[in-house]
Design a protein around this motif. Structure first.
Motif, short mmCIF file in Angstrom:
data_model
loop_
_atom_site.label_atom_id
_atom_site.label_comp_id
_atom_site.label_asym_id
_atom_site.label_seq_id
_atom_site.Cartn_x
_atom_site.Cartn_y
_atom_site.Cartn_z
N ARG A 1 0.86 -1.19 0.00
CA ARG A 1 0.00 0.00 0.00
C ARG A 1 0.89 1.23 0.00
O ARG A 1 1.95 1.24 0.61
CB ARG A 1 -0.89 0.01 1.24
CG ARG A 1 -1.87 -1.14 1.29
CD ARG A 1 -2.86 -1.00 2.44
NE ARG A 1 -2.27 -0.48 3.66
CZ ARG A 1 -2.06 -1.19 4.76
NH1 ARG A 1 -2.36 -2.46 4.79
NH2 ARG A 1 -1.54 -0.63 5.84
N VAL A 2 0.42 2.28 -0.63
CA VAL A 2 1.19 3.51 -0.73
C VAL A 2 0.25 4.71 -0.64
O VAL A 2 -0.92 4.62 -1.03
CB VAL A 2 2.02 3.54 -2.05
CG1 VAL A 2 1.12 3.67 -3.26
CG2 VAL A 2 3.06 4.63 -2.04
N ILE A 3 0.78 5.81 -0.09
CA ILE A 3 0.04 7.07 -0.11
C ILE A 3 0.79 8.01 -1.03
O ILE A 3 2.00 8.20 -0.91
CB ILE A 3 -0.08 7.69 1.29
CG1 ILE A 3 -1.05 6.86 2.14
CG2 ILE A 3 -0.55 9.14 1.21
CD1 ILE A 3 -1.30 7.39 3.52
N LEU A 4 0.06 8.60 -1.98
CA LEU A 4 0.59 9.62 -2.86
C LEU A 4 0.13 10.96 -2.31
O LEU A 4 -1.06 11.18 -2.10
CB LEU A 4 0.06 9.43 -4.28
CG LEU A 4 0.33 10.58 -5.26
CD1 LEU A 4 1.82 10.72 -5.54
CD2 LEU A 4 -0.44 10.35 -6.56
N THR A 5 1.09 11.85 -2.06
CA THR A 5 0.78 13.21 -1.62
C THR A 5 1.11 14.15 -2.76
O THR A 5 2.23 14.12 -3.28
CB THR A 5 1.60 13.60 -0.37
OG1 THR A 5 1.31 12.67 0.68
CG2 THR A 5 1.25 15.01 0.09
N ILE A 6 0.14 14.97 -3.16
CA ILE A 6 0.33 15.93 -4.26
C ILE A 6 0.02 17.33 -3.74
O ILE A 6 -1.01 17.54 -3.10
CB ILE A 6 -0.60 15.61 -5.45
CG1 ILE A 6 -0.31 14.22 -6.02
CG2 ILE A 6 -0.45 16.67 -6.54
CD1 ILE A 6 -1.24 13.80 -7.12
N GLN A 7 0.92 18.26 -4.03
CA GLN A 7 0.69 19.68 -3.72
C GLN A 7 0.10 20.31 -4.99
O GLN A 7 0.83 20.76 -5.85
CB GLN A 7 2.01 20.37 -3.35
CG GLN A 7 2.71 19.78 -2.17
CD GLN A 7 2.00 20.05 -0.87
OE1 GLN A 7 1.22 21.00 -0.75
NE2 GLN A 7 2.24 19.20 0.10
N GLY A 8 -1.20 20.29 -5.10
CA GLY A 8 -1.87 20.80 -6.30
C GLY A 8 -2.34 22.22 -6.13
O GLY A 8 -2.06 22.89 -5.13
N SER A 9 -3.10 22.68 -7.10
CA SER A 9 -3.61 24.05 -7.07
C SER A 9 -4.62 24.24 -5.93
O SER A 9 -4.87 25.36 -5.50
CB SER A 9 -4.25 24.40 -8.41
OG SER A 9 -5.21 23.43 -8.76
N ASN A 10 -5.20 23.16 -5.42
CA ASN A 10 -6.16 23.24 -4.32
C ASN A 10 -5.52 22.87 -2.98
O ASN A 10 -6.22 22.49 -2.05
CB ASN A 10 -7.36 22.32 -4.58
CG ASN A 10 -8.15 22.76 -5.78
OD1 ASN A 10 -8.23 23.95 -6.08
ND2 ASN A 10 -8.72 21.81 -6.49
N GLY A 11 -4.19 22.92 -2.90
CA GLY A 11 -3.51 22.57 -1.66
C GLY A 11 -3.04 21.12 -1.67
O GLY A 11 -3.01 20.46 -2.71
N GLU A 12 -2.71 20.62 -0.49
CA GLU A 12 -2.20 19.25 -0.37
C GLU A 12 -3.33 18.23 -0.44
O GLU A 12 -4.36 18.38 0.21
CB GLU A 12 -1.44 19.10 0.94
CG GLU A 12 -0.85 17.72 1.13
CD GLU A 12 -0.06 17.60 2.42
OE1 GLU A 12 1.12 18.00 2.42
OE2 GLU A 12 -0.63 17.11 3.41
N GLU A 13 -3.10 17.21 -1.25
CA GLU A 13 -4.08 16.12 -1.38
C GLU A 13 -3.37 14.81 -1.17
O GLU A 13 -2.31 14.58 -1.74
CB GLU A 13 -4.71 16.16 -2.77
CG GLU A 13 -5.73 15.09 -3.00
CD GLU A 13 -6.31 15.12 -4.41
OE1 GLU A 13 -7.08 14.18 -4.73
OE2 GLU A 13 -5.99 16.03 -5.18
#
Length: 156
Positions: A90-102
């Motif tokens: 299992r893995v968590i992907l963290t993305i800093q997008g235009s709407n903040g951290e997801e």
């Protein structure tokens, strides 16, 4: 000789619960050839392969508790996409997008694609080693990963 896309190999390997390395043993080295390992730390390593395809196939191995450093492709690039499928764990992907951290969680067999120009990281949230097969497109945006030898540190 027959040429097979890395994304197809990744899907086959995931179904067979084996690594793409094991699956491709004995194949022509000109089709898929290891080019190096990017070592984030002792718990996270990205294995790179080269092919005559316009994308770079990669295998991310995260030991229990392993996490990649935050990374992103050049925001000025016209295109920069990562597609991945979790082969093991299992893995968590963290993305800093235009709407903040997801943050999004993925488990074995699940896949996702995203704009690699956003800051992102992968983290293993299982108690065992996690393996993620990644296709990075276009290849020219992934060149800094594919080095001849292993090294330590984060991408610059």
């Amino acid at each position: 000789s027959v040429k097979v896309r890395m994304s197809t190999l990744g899907q086959i390997a995931a179904v067979l619960n084996m690594s793409t390395i094991t699956l491709t043993e004995g194949t022509d080295s000109e089709i898929i050839e290891p080019t190096g390992v990017f070592q984030y730390n002792d718990k996270a390593a990205l294995h790179c392969y080269k092919s005559d395809l316009p994308f770079v196939p990669e295998k991310l191995v995260l030991k229990a508790g392993g996490r990649t450093s935050d990374e992103q492709d050049n925001p000025a690039a016209t295109a920069s996409v990562k597609w991945f499928v979790v082969s093991i764990g299992r893995v968590i992907l963290t993305i800093q997008g235009s709407n903040g951290e997801e943050k999004r969680a993925f488990q074995k067999g699940e896949d996702f694609s995203f704009d690699a120009k956003h800051r992102h990281s992968f983290e293993n949230v299982s108690k065992k080693t996690t393996v993620v097969q990644i296709v990075h497109f276009p290849a020219r945006n992934s060149d800094f990963y594919c080095v001849p030898d292993s090294f330590s540190g984060a991408p610059k």
